[in-house]
Motif scaffolding. Structure first.
Motif, PDB file in Angstrom:
ATOM      1  N   LYS A  82      31.247  45.668  36.862  1.00  0.00           N
ATOM      2  CA  LYS A  82      31.359  45.726  38.316  1.00  0.00           C
ATOM      3  C   LYS A  82      32.019  44.445  38.841  1.00  0.00           C
ATOM      4  O   LYS A  82      32.886  44.477  39.717  1.00  0.00           O
ATOM      5  CB  LYS A  82      29.949  45.893  38.909  1.00  0.00           C
ATOM      6  N   LYS A  83      31.603  43.301  38.243  1.00  0.00           N
ATOM      7  CA  LYS A  83      32.193  42.026  38.667  1.00  0.00           C
ATOM      8  C   LYS A  83      33.679  41.983  38.361  1.00  0.00           C
ATOM      9  O   LYS A  83      34.480  41.509  39.161  1.00  0.00           O
ATOM     10  CB  LYS A  83      31.493  40.853  37.973  1.00  0.00           C
ATOM     11  N   ARG A  85      35.661  44.423  38.248  1.00  0.00           N
ATOM     12  CA  ARG A  85      36.345  45.273  39.227  1.00  0.00           C
ATOM     13  C   ARG A  85      36.463  44.575  40.573  1.00  0.00           C
ATOM     14  O   ARG A  85      37.475  44.704  41.262  1.00  0.00           O
ATOM     15  CB  ARG A  85      35.592  46.586  39.400  1.00  0.00           C
ATOM     16  N   GLN A  86      35.406  43.853  40.958  1.00  0.00           N
ATOM     17  CA  GLN A  86      35.467  43.123  42.234  1.00  0.00           C
ATOM     18  C   GLN A  86      36.574  42.076  42.194  1.00  0.00           C
ATOM     19  O   GLN A  86      37.273  41.868  43.175  1.00  0.00           O
ATOM     20  CB  GLN A  86      34.119  42.452  42.536  1.00  0.00           C
ATOM     21  N   ASN A  89      39.959  43.122  43.236  1.00  0.00           N
ATOM     22  CA  ASN A  89      40.249  43.255  44.667  1.00  0.00           C
ATOM     23  C   ASN A  89      40.992  42.057  45.228  1.00  0.00           C
ATOM     24  O   ASN A  89      41.557  42.136  46.307  1.00  0.00           O
ATOM     25  CB  ASN A  89      38.966  43.475  45.473  1.00  0.00           C
ATOM     26  N   MET A 342      32.104  36.539  49.973  1.00  0.00           N
ATOM     27  CA  MET A 342      32.676  37.588  49.129  1.00  0.00           C
ATOM     28  C   MET A 342      31.853  38.871  49.136  1.00  0.00           C
ATOM     29  O   MET A 342      32.249  39.871  48.572  1.00  0.00           O
ATOM     30  CB  MET A 342      32.836  37.077  47.692  1.00  0.00           C
ATOM     31  N   SER A 343      30.659  38.833  49.748  1.00  0.00           N
ATOM     32  CA  SER A 343      29.860  40.066  49.714  1.00  0.00           C
ATOM     33  C   SER A 343      30.346  41.002  50.817  1.00  0.00           C
ATOM     34  O   SER A 343      30.538  40.592  51.959  1.00  0.00           O
ATOM     35  CB  SER A 343      28.376  39.736  49.903  1.00  0.00           C
ATOM     36  N   GLU A 346      29.651  48.110  49.444  1.00  0.00           N
ATOM     37  CA  GLU A 346      30.519  49.123  48.832  1.00  0.00           C
ATOM     38  C   GLU A 346      30.465  50.421  49.625  1.00  0.00           C
ATOM     39  O   GLU A 346      31.445  51.123  49.733  1.00  0.00           O
ATOM     40  CB  GLU A 346      30.097  49.361  47.372  1.00  0.00           C
ATOM     41  N   GLU A 366      42.547  41.109  49.140  1.00  0.00           N
ATOM     42  CA  GLU A 366      41.121  41.334  49.407  1.00  0.00           C
ATOM     43  C   GLU A 366      40.952  41.966  50.790  1.00  0.00           C
ATOM     44  O   GLU A 366      40.176  42.892  50.990  1.00  0.00           O
ATOM     45  CB  GLU A 366      40.376  39.995  49.331  1.00  0.00           C
ATOM     46  N   TYR A 369      42.074  45.508  50.759  1.00  0.00           N
ATOM     47  CA  TYR A 369      41.089  46.316  50.040  1.00  0.00           C
ATOM     48  C   TYR A 369      39.941  46.708  50.978  1.00  0.00           C
ATOM     49  O   TYR A 369      39.498  47.852  51.005  1.00  0.00           O
ATOM     50  CB  TYR A 369      40.556  45.529  48.839  1.00  0.00           C
ATOM     51  N   ARG A 370      39.451  45.745  51.759  1.00  0.00           N
ATOM     52  CA  ARG A 370      38.333  46.027  52.670  1.00  0.00           C
ATOM     53  C   ARG A 370      38.723  47.063  53.725  1.00  0.00           C
ATOM     54  O   ARG A 370      37.929  47.933  54.072  1.00  0.00           O
ATOM     55  CB  ARG A 370      37.851  44.728  53.330  1.00  0.00           C
ATOM     56  N   GLN A 373      38.863  50.397  52.068  1.00  0.00           N
ATOM     57  CA  GLN A 373      37.503  50.869  51.790  1.00  0.00           C
ATOM     58  C   GLN A 373      36.902  51.513  53.044  1.00  0.00           C
ATOM     59  O   GLN A 373      36.258  52.554  52.982  1.00  0.00           O
ATOM     60  CB  GLN A 373      36.658  49.657  51.388  1.00  0.00           C
TER      61      GLN A 373
END
Length: 410
Positions: A82-83, A85-86, A89, A342-343, A346, A366, A369-370, A373
């Motif tokens: 998961k990290k 993949r983050q 971003n 960075m949080s 999802e 980044e 990406y947000r 999303q």
């Protein structure tokens, strides 16, 4: 600005990925010419992404991100995946390190498909080429491997073979990625005057201008324009002292209300946040999202997201001022949730609206990406500056300088 002063958000981010024991950390060290990552004989030593801002020739200022090995089994493995993949971003160029003796593993193939999905240019560095028998140089014809095609290069972290070529390849990909976008320079001609209105408040670190202000001044100067900096309390005096009209007034969003009253209607006016939203490629989404402030209803939850951690720059604007302004403006009984740094959640489906800061501490990928999303979840997203302009009734005025986006409001 020295090379070390180039802010991380503006540097090209190069991510190194690979399964455990492919020699990824050794390749990172060979490329950077310094001990950056922990190298050991034990599989899976790198447990967290290690980031380092540095000067990498021939590229200039970059951020190197060394990620954990991605084929771990069990719960910890899932977390590490998961990290990884983050990290993607905010990766501009990816280097996948593969053990040349073992070839591509299932996890490598999964990563390659992620690179392709996210449209990230990538290189496959086939490491340990020195163990293939003979020189790796004789292996370069294998670059036409069916699977990896033009993307792969045989290297050896141990002997240094083809490490220089690897840097050159990264350099070529970076040059293709580099954008020529401007913050404000394309709006100014040589000799134009831009007036920047900067409130000196508790949010700005003592003795410094905050980052977006520095970057805007620098960009105006590079365009051959003159940048005049003033507080909102001296704005009227500043305008009076100029022999000719400024081309543009740029204000901090917090002073937008007063500044729009003080700047005559025949002078273009916009804000730092609006310039930065355009620079990061998300102004259009922010303008469309701001319209949703008029549609909030009782019981809706609004997410307020900051790119930096609190004490940095935003002070209480995100947690105190914005929620107050949004409540007053909408008249609805709303819930607010907050994230910073960075949080970023999802799952955004529970929110009626996301209000993001300008993102000066996040790189463009980044930020994009947000926004994607939120788009995927069908949730409108806007940013601080655009939202504040909308609530003050001055969004239309602040977009006059960008006719193509101003049309959205019509």
């Amino acid at each position: 600005m020295g090379m070390n002063d180039v802010v991380s958000a503006e540097r090209i981010h190069i991510g190194f990925f690979g399964v455990r024991n492919a020699g990824k950390s050794s390749v990172v060290n060979a490329v950077t010419g310094q001990e950056l990552a922990v190298v050991s004989e034990i599989k899976g030593t790198t447990t967290d992404p290690v980031k380092k801002a540095m000067e990498l020739l021939p590229l200039g200022p970059v951020v190197i991100i060394d990620t954990p090995g991605i084929d771990d089994e069990g719960m910890l493995g899932e977390l590490r995946v998961k990290k990884a993949r983050q990290v993607l971003n905010h990766t501009d160029v990816a280097v996948l390190v593969v053990d040349a003796l073992r070839g591509l593993q299932a996890a490598d193939r999964e990563l390659i498909s992620l690179f392709r999905d996210k449209k990230i240019p990538y290189i496959i560095a086939c490491n340990k080429a020195d163990l293939l028998g003979g020189s790796a140089g004789g292996k370069t014809d294998r670059e036409t491997d069916q699977e990896t095609g033009q993307h792969s290069l045989y290297v050896s972290a141990k002997t240094g073979e083809n490490i220089y070529e690897l840097k050159e390849r990264i350099g070529q990909l970076v040059r293709q990625e580099e954008n020529k976008k401007r913050i404000v320079g394309d709006l100014l001609a040589p000799g134009d005057v831009a007036v920047l209105v900067v409130p000196i408040d508790s949010a700005a670190p003592k003795g410094r201008l905050i980052l977006p202000q520095q970057q805007t001044i620098r960009d105006a100067l590079e365009a051959g324009a003159m940048a005049m900096v003033t507080r909102e309390s001296e704005l009227v005096q500043t305008l009076d002292s100029l022999k000719r009209k400024p081309r543009l007034v740029i204000t901090d969003s917090q002073a937008f209300g007063q500044v729009s009253r003080d700047v005559p209607g025949d002078i273009l006016l916009t804000s730092f946040s609006i310039l930065f939203a355009r620079y990061k490629g998300n102004l259009e989404a922010a303008v469309r999202g701001a319209a949703w402030l008029d549609r909030l209803k009782d019981g809706d939850t609004v997410l307020i997201a900051e790119g930096c951690t609190h004490h940095r720059q935003c002070d209480d604007i995100g947690t105190v001022k914005l929620p107050g302004w949004i409540r007053n403006y909408s008249g609805a009984a709303l819930q607010f949730e907050f994230t910073s740094g960075m949080s970023f959640p999802e799952d955004l489906s529970k929110y009626a609206l996301v209000v993001h800061c300008g993102g000066c501490m996040l790189n463009e990928r980044e930020m994009q990406y947000r926004i994607r999303q939120a788009g995927d979840a069908g949730v409108p997203v806007t940013n601080y500056g655009t939202a504040i302009a909308q609530m003050h009734g001055i969004l239309a005025r602040s977009l006059e300088v960008f006719p193509e986006i101003h049309r959205i409001l019509e």
